[in-house]
Every structure is written in C-alpha cells, then in structure tokens.
Design an enzyme around this catalytic site. Sequence first.
Site, PDB file in Angstrom:
ATOM      1  N   THR A 194      13.525-100.444 -39.528  1.00  0.00           N
ATOM      2  CA  THR A 194      13.623 -98.895 -39.358  1.00  0.00           C
ATOM      3  C   THR A 194      14.877 -98.719 -38.449  1.00  0.00           C
ATOM      4  O   THR A 194      14.347 -98.470 -37.422  1.00  0.00           O
ATOM      5  CB  THR A 194      12.442 -98.361 -39.250  1.00  0.00           C
ATOM      6  OG1 THR A 194      11.504 -99.280 -38.201  1.00  0.00           O
ATOM      7  CG2 THR A 194      11.247 -98.307 -40.457  1.00  0.00           C
ATOM      8  N   CYS A 241      14.486-102.543 -31.762  1.00  0.00           N
ATOM      9  CA  CYS A 241      13.389-102.184 -31.465  1.00  0.00           C
ATOM     10  C   CYS A 241      13.457-101.275 -30.221  1.00  0.00           C
ATOM     11  O   CYS A 241      13.354-100.009 -30.220  1.00  0.00           O
ATOM     12  CB  CYS A 241      12.125-103.232 -31.324  1.00  0.00           C
ATOM     13  SG  CYS A 241      11.882-104.225 -32.640  1.00  0.00           S
ATOM     14  N   ASP A 296      12.814-110.362 -51.179  1.00  0.00           N
ATOM     15  CA  ASP A 296      13.881-109.827 -50.605  1.00  0.00           C
ATOM     16  C   ASP A 296      15.061-109.571 -51.160  1.00  0.00           C
ATOM     17  O   ASP A 296      15.319-109.983 -52.304  1.00  0.00           O
ATOM     18  CB  ASP A 296      14.599-110.604 -49.122  1.00  0.00           C
ATOM     19  CG  ASP A 296      15.262-109.780 -48.152  1.00  0.00           C
ATOM     20  OD1 ASP A 296      14.651-109.720 -47.228  1.00  0.00           O
ATOM     21  OD2 ASP A 296      16.366-109.344 -48.412  1.00  0.00           O
ATOM     22  N   VAL A 305      11.247-110.759 -38.734  1.00  0.00           N
ATOM     23  CA  VAL A 305       9.868-110.379 -38.712  1.00  0.00           C
ATOM     24  C   VAL A 305       9.039-110.898 -39.918  1.00  0.00           C
ATOM     25  O   VAL A 305       8.157-111.568 -39.911  1.00  0.00           O
ATOM     26  CB  VAL A 305       9.830-108.811 -38.526  1.00  0.00           C
ATOM     27  CG1 VAL A 305       8.107-108.526 -38.808  1.00  0.00           C
ATOM     28  CG2 VAL A 305      10.211-108.435 -37.237  1.00  0.00           C
ATOM     29  N   ARG A 356      23.304-107.704 -34.847  1.00  0.00           N
ATOM     30  CA  ARG A 356      23.002-106.427 -35.240  1.00  0.00           C
ATOM     31  C   ARG A 356      22.612-105.557 -34.108  1.00  0.00           C
ATOM     32  O   ARG A 356      21.676-106.032 -33.466  1.00  0.00           O
ATOM     33  CB  ARG A 356      22.107-106.264 -36.470  1.00  0.00           C
ATOM     34  CG  ARG A 356      22.699-106.934 -37.789  1.00  0.00           C
ATOM     35  CD  ARG A 356      21.503-106.853 -38.774  1.00  0.00           C
ATOM     36  NE  ARG A 356      20.136-107.791 -38.299  1.00  0.00           N
ATOM     37  CZ  ARG A 356      19.166-107.703 -38.900  1.00  0.00           C
ATOM     38  NH1 ARG A 356      18.870-106.785 -39.879  1.00  0.00           N
ATOM     39  NH2 ARG A 356      18.147-108.508 -38.350  1.00  0.00           N
ATOM     40  N   THR A 362       8.298-100.202 -37.828  1.00  0.00           N
ATOM     41  CA  THR A 362       7.999 -99.393 -36.694  1.00  0.00           C
ATOM     42  C   THR A 362       8.578 -98.002 -37.472  1.00  0.00           C
ATOM     43  O   THR A 362       9.597 -97.688 -37.738  1.00  0.00           O
ATOM     44  CB  THR A 362       8.926 -99.744 -35.501  1.00  0.00           C
ATOM     45  OG1 THR A 362       8.660-101.076 -35.252  1.00  0.00           O
ATOM     46  CG2 THR A 362       8.392 -98.728 -34.343  1.00  0.00           C
TER      47      THR A 362
END
Length: 439
Positions: free
Chosen positions: A92, A267, A42, A24, A338, A127
């Site tokens: 998240t 998500c 990062d 993202v 993942r 999120t």
Amino acid sequence: MEWNLYEKLVSGEEKLSLVGLGYVGMPIAVAFAKKIKVIGFDLNKNKIDLYRSGIDPTNEVGNEVIKNTTVDFTADASRLKEAKFHIVAVPTPVNEDHTPDLSPVEGASRLLGQNLTKGSVVVFESTVYPGVTEDICVPILEQESGLTCGVDFKVGYSPERINPGDKVHRLETIIKIVSGMDEETLDMVAKVYELVVDAGVYRAESIRVAEAAKVIENSQRDINIAFMNELSIIFHKMGIDTKEVLAAAGTKWNFLPFAPGLVGGHCIGVDPYYLTYKAEQLGYHSQIILSGRRINDDMGKYVAESLVKNLIKTGMAVSGARVAILGFTFKENCPDTRNTKVIDIYKELGEYGITPMVVDPAADAREAEQLYGISFHQMEEVKDMDAIIIAVAHSCFLELSKEQIAGFFHPDHKVKVLMDLKGLFNRQEYQTDYLYWRL
C-alpha cells in the site's frame, strides 16, 4: 452456512491462498505450507518463475527453503477458486503527493472477487487507514463476486509485522494481531494464524482497531527517528557527536533506544501518511506526525549538503568531485531498493555537479537500474576518491578494515572525507587524517 473451515484446512480438504508474494507475502505462504495446502499467487509472472525454479529474489527465506516448499506458485488468478481462506498481502504505497495509493489493494480485491466462492474467508494484511477493509475492499469483493459479505463470505484483518532482512523477528516470533467482522470469523482467523505464529495472536476488538494499531506502530517509530534526526542536526551545529550523546542518555532506564538515519522503505516512511490523510478528511490537520515526516524526508538532502560543506572545509573542488556511496537499499542486509532514501543523496549531489559512484553488493542491481537508471559499480572500482559515504549498515561493510577504507581515497589527500551515516566504525580510530562525519 457451515463455518468449519479451520478443520477442513488442517485436514487438507480445503486450501489457503496468498495474494501477493513479496517480502511479506512469500514468507507467510512458506510458513503456512508447512502445515496446510497453499496456493501462492502473484501477478508478476517473472517472480513466479523464479520461485518455481527455487530462487528467492527477496532473500527472506533463501533458495533452499523455496526449492523445498510445497507452495503451489501461480500467476493464474483463476486458481484462487481452489482456495477458501485467502490472505491478501499487497503493498500500500503513497502517491507523489503523499496521498494513499490504494490501487494495489483494490486491484487484488477485484481479482479475488472474480474468483471468490461461497463459504470463503478473506483476510487483508496490507497497511491501511481504519475503514479501508470494510468501506473499500468489501464492496469490491461483493461487486465482482456477486456474493454478500457476512452471508456468503467473511472478512478479517491481520496486519503484517514482518521486518524485511531481520532473521530474529520473523513471522513465527512476532505476536500477530488478528481481527474479524464477527466473533465467529475472529475465532477462525485466530486459529488459522496460530498454526504458524509460535508467539501467539492478539485478538483486536474490531477490524478498525486492528487497522489503526498497525498504522500507529510505524508512525510511532517514524516520529522517534525524526526526533533523533532533529537532534543530530542541532548537535552538529554545536560540534557534539550525537552517538556519544545517545550513549550517555541511554544509561537512563526509560530512555528509548532510537538513532538518527534515513527513513525509507514501504512502512515507516509511508504508513503515517495513511493516518494523516484520513484525519484530514475528518477535518483534523496532523501536527506532530507530519512534522516528523518532513524532517525524515529531508535527511538525504541534509547528508548531501553536509558532504559538500566537508569537501569545502578540506579545500577540495565540489563540482566533479569523486564520491562513492556504499549501500543503496532502504535497509541493511536486504536487497530491496524501492523507496530508498539514498537516492535523495545521489540526486542532491547531482545538483552540485557530483555524479557519485554507487556500490551495493547486497542490492537487487536490476531493480535499481529499472527504478532509478543507476548502474552499480564493484567495490574494486572504488579508488582515488575525494569522499566516501557509507549509507547502509550492510554486514559486508562492517567487515571493511581501516586499510581497505584508506585504499578507497586518492593518495594525495591529506584529509579524507568519510561520511559514516550509521556510525559503523569507531570514531576514535578515524581522528587523524580523516574528516569523519556521522549522523
């Protein structure tokens, strides 16, 4: 204090930072770098080294774009001091017990707080459930920086809607929800995002409204897929093909085009838990959202059980059966493994004494080995199989001919067990010599 930050960004006087350069964050950094000065930060030094050497491990924008971007990639958090507009795009995830794991967003807030300067704006993209930005992130930023929110710095929230692996719906082409702690911040955040989002922005009434909007977008999708998965289970019991039913029902103008499938990723399979967690805290126990999650979380097990039943139907021994799983990522044409649900099929087959061979030319093989201890095989090694599961709709699998698929099986099998989960192939073509099964 003066808030002409937008003008300073455009003139190159000030910089924007992107905290978190995954699937993202990285495309956002690259998009902004075409217009203004960008620092891409990062924690993962290996990832930064790859970006610096012109390699895109995510395949989201490609090596060529990374080679030519002006993003200043760094793993040194102190360089965040150079920027005044910060975008936080860290994952998240949820814990094993499905409660929100806010440690990445808290850690990012801590690092950013330690390097925050007066006059900055911080926009969160991760999120979360409504309230996280203002109740959890802001206090951390204030504590670490010694600055006061609303006086020395402002915050906003603009949820990401990037669809990994999707070349049509990209940052530029998806309307972006923006929000700010006050009118002034909202205005500036909107103008900054308008630099890169051609589709325009939608100004949400408040940060909480924007947080809530994001978390329900994925929950809605999750529930609709769960309904399709439940239909798939029912129709299999009835001996009806779900895809054919959906094609027929889909001729009605307001029938929604969803399909059954494995729901993994960061998500759709995760966000609903953020909403239900917050609801639980307020004394409401979710009924629809959680039942949808349960159905979707059990689909890997259902596929494995269906495979075992199909092996038994064709008279093959289950324990020690030679099975190949084609596709391991959480979605098609994306290297990310993942939170893939294909691992559930793999583990469940293990319970029956089957160790499947996994093939995925599109996946990040090193990541799969680290996360799951699985070593991938090459397509050429798939032969003499008792069953094949095509688990992910990668383009490379779509190109497989009927001859190639037949070549995967043991030549002695009169009936070949083919599990085409996403219905990539024409069922009619696999009527003879095959036990063809799809969700």
